[in-house]
Motif scaffolding. Structure first.
Motif, short mmCIF file in Angstrom:
data_model
loop_
_atom_site.label_atom_id
_atom_site.label_comp_id
_atom_site.label_asym_id
_atom_site.label_seq_id
_atom_site.Cartn_x
_atom_site.Cartn_y
_atom_site.Cartn_z
N GLN A 89 35.26 -41.64 40.29
CA GLN A 89 33.92 -42.11 39.88
C GLN A 89 33.43 -41.14 38.73
N GLU A 90 33.95 -39.87 38.68
CA GLU A 90 33.67 -39.00 37.68
C GLU A 90 34.44 -39.02 36.57
N LEU A 91 35.69 -39.79 36.41
CA LEU A 91 36.35 -40.17 35.35
C LEU A 91 35.92 -41.32 34.73
N LYS A 92 35.05 -42.23 35.56
CA LYS A 92 34.49 -43.61 35.19
C LYS A 92 33.41 -42.99 34.39
N ARG A 93 32.62 -42.04 34.81
CA ARG A 93 31.67 -41.66 34.02
C ARG A 93 31.53 -40.87 33.03
N ASN A 94 32.68 -40.33 32.84
CA ASN A 94 33.33 -39.55 31.93
C ASN A 94 32.55 -37.94 31.88
N ASN A 95 32.43 -37.66 33.24
CA ASN A 95 31.91 -36.38 33.51
C ASN A 95 33.22 -35.38 33.73
N VAL A 96 34.40 -36.07 33.94
CA VAL A 96 35.39 -35.35 34.01
C VAL A 96 36.53 -36.31 33.19
N GLY A 148 40.97 -49.39 34.86
CA GLY A 148 39.97 -48.78 34.28
C GLY A 148 40.37 -47.29 34.01
N TYR A 149 41.45 -47.04 34.15
CA TYR A 149 41.98 -45.49 33.74
C TYR A 149 43.24 -45.61 32.92
N VAL A 250 48.98 -38.16 36.56
CA VAL A 250 48.11 -37.79 35.56
C VAL A 250 47.24 -38.79 34.67
N VAL A 251 45.86 -39.01 34.81
CA VAL A 251 45.09 -39.93 34.27
C VAL A 251 43.92 -39.44 33.35
N VAL A 252 43.51 -40.42 32.68
CA VAL A 252 42.31 -39.85 31.65
C VAL A 252 41.20 -40.80 31.71
N SER A 253 40.08 -40.42 31.61
CA SER A 253 38.86 -41.55 31.44
C SER A 253 39.18 -42.63 30.36
#
Length: 342
Positions: A89-96, A148-149, A250-253
């Motif tokens: 969820q933090e990746l979705k929000r781009n906080n991470v 979505g990642y 390893v995944v990215v927002s």
């Protein structure tokens, strides 16, 4: 006619003017991208001195070097920023912006990732990496992309080994009646039932005390978990079975990725390619060192058992027989593609 020609000429000049204006704006955007520094928060849950931790730091250094400082990577080990249960969820929000969760964390929303839990599906490390870097690996990355990642690359944790404080688990029948700790996984439940052991789902943090007090008798772990968490203190034998595998993706927002200029996306891919090779080498080195310690360190007092080819085949025969149970969950085609990877 002259009036019409004059109007057309004015229109054309206007178009040229618009074209020049767009080119100037594109140039401005390019210059802005060239000067802008993009910060990446890379969160993971293991310590910095593990193969994954070292590889995250390696990636950070290479990304900054290859981008001439346009990428700044801040690595947060040991769940300092967020744990893997909340990182999506933090990746979705781009906080991470980046993370490297274990495969099991993907299974709630990508059932195909249960493939990695299928026992004895990988012949050896070479076969495993060919699966990861080939068609099957790409199919699984596409599954994650649809969620979505941005999926970059696969990192090793290691093959799993059986350990127990009761009868050594050498043949499948040796596990009968033993209470075995497993991660939450339908595949691992079926694997455990196939050898007539009793599956016990427990959080990793509770495993040592559960083994110590007899709540469970046995477990399955890569050597890194087994040694670093000192499970050998409460287990009398370890069987080098290589029956299952643990790894990371390893995944990215996606939001962050789409904001990056193409050249920096390429930098990240290249830095990640180098980091993946580094991580796999570090993982192999660590495994060899830990196996040697378990074999030769009298303090552990743990019996180390290595399966022969014939003993391994006994296990394969038992486990391959239950593969049809995973067809609906993982996909028959995906299992067959994995087995047939050369």
């Amino acid at each position: 006619m002259k009036k019409i020609l004059f109007v057309c000429m004015i229109a054309l000049l206007g178009l040229f003017g618009c074209g020049e204006e767009k080119q100037e704006k594109a140039a401005e955007n390019t210059n802005a991208d060239t000067n802008k520094v993009y910060t990446i928060k890379f969160a993971h849950v293991v310590s910095a001195n593990t193969p994954k931790g070292k590889a995250a730091d390696f990636f950070a250094k290479r990304a900054e070097e290859l981008s001439n400082g346009r990428l700044k990577v801040e690595v947060f080990p040991s769940a300092q920023l967020v744990d893997d249960d909340k990182v999506f969820q933090e990746l979705k929000r781009n906080n991470v912006q980046m993370a490297a969760p274990s495969f099991s964390k993907f299974t709630p929303f990508a059932k195909e990732f249960n493939l990695w839990d299928v026992p004895f599906i990988f012949r050896d490390t070479e076969h495993l990496h060919k699966v990861m870097d080939g068609e099957v690996g790409e199919i699984l990355k596409e599954v994650i992309a649809k969620k979505g990642y941005i999926a970059l690359d696969y990192w090793d944790a290691g093959f799993k080994q059986f350990s127990t404080n009761k009868k050594p688990i050498i043949a499948p029948s040796d596990a009968e009646g033993q209470k075995m700790r497993i991660m939450s996984s339908k595949v691992l439940e079926e694997q455990t039932k196939a050898i007539k052991a009793i599956p016990q789902v427990l959080p990793f943090g509770e495993v040592y005390s559960a083994l110590q007090t007899g709540v469970v008798d046995a477990a399955e772990n890569p050597l890194s978990n087994l040694y670093n968490s000192k499970f050998y203190e409460v287990q009398s034998s370890v069987t080098i079975s290589n029956h299952g595998y643990l790894g990371y993706l390893v995944v990215v927002s996606e939001k962050f990725w789409n904001e990056l200029p193409k050249d920096l996306q390429d930098v990240i891919k290249e830095a990640m390619r180098e980091a993946t090779l580094f991580e796999r080498e570090e993982s192999a080195k660590e495994e060899a060192i830990l196996l040697d310690k378990l074999k030769n360190d009298d303090k552990t007092g743990t019996r180390i058992i290595e399966l022969t080819d014939d003993q391994r085949k006994q296990w394969q025969d038992v486990m391959i027989a239950i593969y049809p149970k995973f067809y609906d969950l993982v996909g028959k085609d995906l299992i067959e593609k994995t087995l047939n990877t050369q």
